[in-house]
Design an enzyme around this catalytic site. Sequence first.
Site, PDB file in Angstrom:
ATOM      1  N   GLU A  66      31.695  28.634  36.865  1.00  0.00           N
ATOM      2  CA  GLU A  66      32.499  27.838  35.929  1.00  0.00           C
ATOM      3  C   GLU A  66      33.614  27.112  36.678  1.00  0.00           C
ATOM      4  O   GLU A  66      33.816  27.324  37.879  1.00  0.00           O
ATOM      5  CB  GLU A  66      33.108  28.755  34.857  1.00  0.00           C
ATOM      6  CG  GLU A  66      34.071  29.791  35.434  1.00  0.00           C
ATOM      7  CD  GLU A  66      34.624  30.762  34.395  1.00  0.00           C
ATOM      8  OE1 GLU A  66      33.903  31.078  33.424  1.00  0.00           O
ATOM      9  OE2 GLU A  66      35.780  31.199  34.572  1.00  0.00           O
ATOM     10  N   HIS A  68      37.713  25.012  35.667  1.00  0.00           N
ATOM     11  CA  HIS A  68      38.761  24.768  34.675  1.00  0.00           C
ATOM     12  C   HIS A  68      39.970  24.182  35.381  1.00  0.00           C
ATOM     13  O   HIS A  68      40.040  24.163  36.622  1.00  0.00           O
ATOM     14  CB  HIS A  68      39.126  26.064  33.940  1.00  0.00           C
ATOM     15  CG  HIS A  68      39.091  27.294  34.808  1.00  0.00           C
ATOM     16  ND1 HIS A  68      39.948  27.475  35.855  1.00  0.00           N
ATOM     17  CD2 HIS A  68      38.267  28.370  34.807  1.00  0.00           C
ATOM     18  CE1 HIS A  68      39.673  28.622  36.441  1.00  0.00           C
ATOM     19  NE2 HIS A  68      38.650  29.189  35.846  1.00  0.00           N
ATOM     20  N   HIS A  72      43.254  29.944  40.160  1.00  0.00           N
ATOM     21  CA  HIS A  72      43.155  31.398  40.296  1.00  0.00           C
ATOM     22  C   HIS A  72      43.668  31.801  41.676  1.00  0.00           C
ATOM     23  O   HIS A  72      43.421  31.104  42.669  1.00  0.00           O
ATOM     24  CB  HIS A  72      41.694  31.861  40.260  1.00  0.00           C
ATOM     25  CG  HIS A  72      41.058  31.902  38.913  1.00  0.00           C
ATOM     26  ND1 HIS A  72      41.667  32.399  37.798  1.00  0.00           N
ATOM     27  CD2 HIS A  72      39.812  31.545  38.520  1.00  0.00           C
ATOM     28  CE1 HIS A  72      40.842  32.336  36.773  1.00  0.00           C
ATOM     29  NE2 HIS A  72      39.712  31.805  37.172  1.00  0.00           N
ATOM     30  N   HIS A 106      33.441  27.829  40.796  1.00  0.00           N
ATOM     31  CA  HIS A 106      33.578  29.113  41.495  1.00  0.00           C
ATOM     32  C   HIS A 106      32.701  30.168  40.846  1.00  0.00           C
ATOM     33  O   HIS A 106      32.435  30.151  39.645  1.00  0.00           O
ATOM     34  CB  HIS A 106      35.039  29.575  41.555  1.00  0.00           C
ATOM     35  CG  HIS A 106      35.707  29.669  40.216  1.00  0.00           C
ATOM     36  ND1 HIS A 106      36.175  28.565  39.554  1.00  0.00           N
ATOM     37  CD2 HIS A 106      35.984  30.724  39.420  1.00  0.00           C
ATOM     38  CE1 HIS A 106      36.722  28.937  38.407  1.00  0.00           C
ATOM     39  NE2 HIS A 106      36.612  30.246  38.286  1.00  0.00           N
ATOM     40  N   CYS A 120      42.679  39.178  39.956  1.00  0.00           N
ATOM     41  CA  CYS A 120      42.799  37.741  39.731  1.00  0.00           C
ATOM     42  C   CYS A 120      44.087  37.463  38.976  1.00  0.00           C
ATOM     43  O   CYS A 120      44.281  37.933  37.860  1.00  0.00           O
ATOM     44  CB  CYS A 120      41.590  37.251  38.933  1.00  0.00           C
ATOM     45  SG  CYS A 120      41.694  35.494  38.534  1.00  0.00           S
TER      46      CYS A 120
END
Lengths: 156, 156
Positions: A66, A68, A72, A106, A120
């Site tokens: 995914e 976004h 992270h 990722h 994370c």
Amino acid sequence: MDTDSLPLFRPAGPDYRWEGVAHMPYKQDGSAPFKDISRQVLFHAPELGCELRYFEMDAGGYSTLERHEHAHAVIIFRGEGECLVGQEVFRVKAPDLVSIPAWAWHQFRASAQEPMGFLCMVNALRDRPVLPTPDELASLRAVPAIARFLGEKGAP
Amino acid sequence: MDTDSLPLFRPAGPDYRWEGVAHMPYKQDGSAPFKDISRQVLFHAPELGCELRYFEMDAGGYSTLERHEHAHAVIIFRGEGECLVGQEVFRVKAPDLVSIPAWAWHQFRASAQEPMGFLCMVNALRDRPVLPTPDELASLRAVPAIARFLGEKGAP
């Protein structure tokens, strides 16, 4: 949940679980683009501005592929495996650091031998992940290292 | 430093140090209220809203006894020891979780046998720590468990 209401001390139990922390296995209905992964939210407190989560995959498991807008910050916490970040595939082991910039594709994959877990850190205010379209997935698979990382054509 | 400029992958080197991460031993001039502790900033990125740091004390070392408005979220990462949070002393070991609320006095002390390291997540925007006044220190020492934790009268 805020840090005033959190217990001051939460001891670790066996097998990377923590007292007072919900262990959330992902649902697996066969179509879901992840495998054998669980999530535990270790810290979620508005005044911190961010959250810290612990994800763990069984041997051979993987996270969703995914991307976004939010970034992270990752520390591999146990085990080893590989991860895809953008157009690169890295071999990773505890306690390596991985930075996932905005909009980078990722995915994490545990080795076949043992579970892999990672911490994370993420902004408390964030957008929802998006999955690759068939065209985007084809573009990723055009990179040989990524094709090998993703495995068989049928896999996500 | 932001996540766009951070390397995607920073492997761990030996002894809990990381490639591309500065290792900052605290200065020790004898009067400083800490002992044998180092700091490494693993992630510092404005868009994350927070930072992740790794602190490590040698065997017998300790962090500064202090408090501040901002909260800390801590995971013990290696070794074991004790920590003071507010009016309580806890025995801690990896990978236990410790929450330090606003304005709680706190200090970490490694066991005498081995180093103790912890990850500390903190808001990127935060106030400066304050040290206890002599009166505040006397109040803390009035709690028997804290007096034992702090050790000899001369120590901080």
